[in-house]
Write an enzyme that holds these catalytic residues in place. Structure first.
Site, PDB file in Angstrom:
ATOM      1  CD  GLU A  92      -2.472   1.297   2.727  1.00 24.03           C
ATOM      2  OE1 GLU A  92      -3.400   2.112   2.856  1.00 24.03           O
ATOM      3  OE2 GLU A  92      -2.106   0.529   3.633  1.00 24.03           O
ATOM      4  CE  LYS A 109      -8.572   1.703   2.863  1.00 24.10           C
ATOM      5  NZ  LYS A 109      -7.527   2.017   3.875  1.00 24.10           N
ATOM      6  CB  CYS A 112      -5.272  -0.741   4.545  1.00 31.57           C
ATOM      7  SG  CYS A 112      -4.771  -0.507   6.264  1.00 31.57           S
TER       8      CYS A 112
END
Length: 542
Positions: free
Chosen positions: A293, A357, A414
């Protein structure tokens, strides 16, 4: 009530007669004990001790009160229990406030104490709901399972949701027991975990042997049945996808240096060097490289020269999947929108696909809208120093990544991987002829160091693979990167705080998917209905 019964042992009745601060302190301690059943400890008997004490305290909370009158005491009891459970399980969040201590040290108590304090309200509501259906008999165990499981679902959905260390994780760590998640999901496991762990409270009830011993015998039988069914499910090995060899790069970049632009060249060199290290003798060369990430401290989409440099540093025909920040070109007068993304970069340096995301971390990646202007006026910001914070991707256009040489890839970034049923594409039809073949999870975890946090994150992400019947490829900046097959078997993983890489084959998916992938939480809803029926059937007048 039971706590006054002369047939009830002194220690059980004594817990039930606690009042005031002693009751709240005992409830807090009981909740803290229950945290030992969560990752990385996985000590299931701790949850049995914790919930058995909770049942006895709930028995006492109703002394001399109507059902309506016991709601307040039950709420306080549940809040204290949840406060202890979450404080003991989430203390490691404080590590993130020390990364940039000059800016965030003042807020450390808000993360370590304030968050568990607030989330404890969910448990207070769950105990109160259980109190409405509470009885003297074994059916109160079903009432507690109904209340606690319902609140855990709410905790995972309300105010963006935070389903971290949901009680079902007590059963979601053992390889055999976690197989039930393919049918029931995390929240279904939560119903079973509460029923099993709270059952020993009835051993000291009055009445017949069946009334006292039946729930515990049933709990042991269910636990054994889950284990045996899981063992049988694991008998067949999972095949691997041909002509695919993954390399997961774990650079172990220090969090306080990772986003400094002056480090860009050194960071790129480190990634390329790790990506191009020769494989172990006899192992095939990697075909697909994964970086974690927010791997790079710049907008790689605007850096054609750097992309060419990366492409030149990687061997021909290799495909790179990397976490990276990206931006849309703003309209005149608009502030640029920055996205936390996964990008697919082919061998010529071209970006061919992206995923943005969707589920951002409040206060970590953005400030909630109703607080944004107020907090910024006070000079405060989110942890990741992006002006204005990240912008969430649009769930209606959530993408399945197309990666050359791989089956369709479901991207998660995440902590998106801790949300049951949330990894499936939304608003994008799935080609029945080419269903998703893996979950790609890129993460950082460098905020939390060598604490239980990264281990809890891995355990929860691992359960998504079992629920969906898909392998998971998980790449972290520092610990714990892993390749997990669709039955939850970890085929390879790295250590925390180590600069390294992991080479592995890609496991295949479970053909036809899993019942949970098809039906989601409908089976969990049915379990709640059953618990409600058992609670009502066994309820007695008080």
């Amino acid at each position: 009530m039971l706590s006054d019964s002369p047939s009830r042992p002194r220690f059980a009745g004594g817990v039930g007669r606690l009042r005031g601060w002693r009751l709240l302190a005992c409830a807090w301690g009981a909740g803290a004990i229950g945290a030992l059943a969560m990752p990385p400890y996985g000590f299931l008997p701790a949850l049995a001790v914790s919930l058995t004490l909770a049942v006895w305290m709930m028995d006492g909370a109703g002394l001399g009160r109507s059902r309506k009158g016991r709601l307040g005491p039950a709420f306080l009891l549940g809040w204290a229990w949840g406060f202890g459970f979450l404080t003991a399980g989430l203390w490691w969040l404080g590590k993130a406030f020390l990364v940039e201590a000059d800016e965030f040290l003042w807020a450390l108590p808000l993360g370590v104490i304030g968050l568990p304090f607030g989330l404890g309200l969910f448990y207070g509501a769950g105990f109160s709901f259980a109190g409405i259906l509470w009885s003297r008999g074994p059916s109160r165990i079903a009432a507690l399972a109904l209340g606690l499981s319902g609140l855990e679902w709410l905790r995972g959905h309300v105010l963006t949701g935070f389903p971290w260390n949901v009680l079902g994780m007590a059963l979601g760590q053992s390889l055999w027991l976690m197989q039930s998640a393919a049918y029931l999901g995390l929240y279904g496991l939560t119903v079973l975990a509460v029923l099993i762990a709270a059952a020993p409270a009835t051993l000291f009830d009055g009445g017949s042997a069946l009334r006292r011993f039946g729930p515990t015998v049933a709990a042991v039988a269910v636990l054994a049945g889950l284990g045996f069914a899981g063992f049988e499910r694991l008998r067949a090995p999972d095949p691997t996808v041909p002509a695919v060899r993954l390399r997961l790069v774990q650079p172990n970049l220090q969090q306080d240096a990772k986003f400094r632009p002056e480090n860009r060249d050194d960071i790129v060199d480190r990634y390329i060097e790790l990506s191009e290290r020769p494989p172990e003798p006899g192992d095939p060369a990697p075909t697909h490289i994964v970086w974690p990430e927010s791997a790079l401290p710049f907008l790689i989409q605007r850096e054609a020269d750097t992309r060419e440099r990366i492409a030149a540093g990687l061997k021909p025909h290799r495909v790179l999947m990397t976490g990276a920040a990206r931006t849309d070109e703003p309209l005149p007068g608009e502030r640029p929108r920055i996205y936390n993304a996964i990008m697919v970069i082919e061998a010529d340096g071209t970006i061919t696909d992206t995923y943005d995301k969707v589920h951002l971390v409040p206060f970590g990646e953005y400030l909630p809208g109703f607080l944004d202007e107020t907090l910024r006026a006070l000079g405060l910001r989110q942890f990741v120093a992006i002006p204005g914070g990240f912008t969430a991707g649009n769930p209606a256009t959530q993408r399945i990544l197309t990666v050359p040489g791989l089956p369709p890839v479901v991207g998660t970034i995440c902590y998106e991987a801790i949300f049951p049923a949330a990894i499936r594409p939304v608003g994008q039809p799935v080609d029945a002829a080419k269903p998703p073949g893996l979950i790609l999870n890129v993460t950082n975890d460098g905020w939390f160091g060598d604490t239980p946090g990264p281990r809890q994150h891995l355990a929860q992400a691992r359960l998504r693979a079992v629920e969906e019947g898909l392998p998971m490829v998980r790449d972290a900046n520092t610990g714990i990167s892993a390749v997990i097959d669709p039955h939850g078997r970890i085929l390879g993983q790295t250590k925390i705080d180590v600069e390294t890489y992991l080479d592995a084959d890609l496991p295949g998916r479970i053909e036809g998917g899993t019942p949970y992938a098809r039906y989601g939480d409908w089976l969990f809803a049915g379990m709640l209905v059953i618990c409600a029926g058992l609670s009502l059937a066994g309820r007695e007048r008080v």
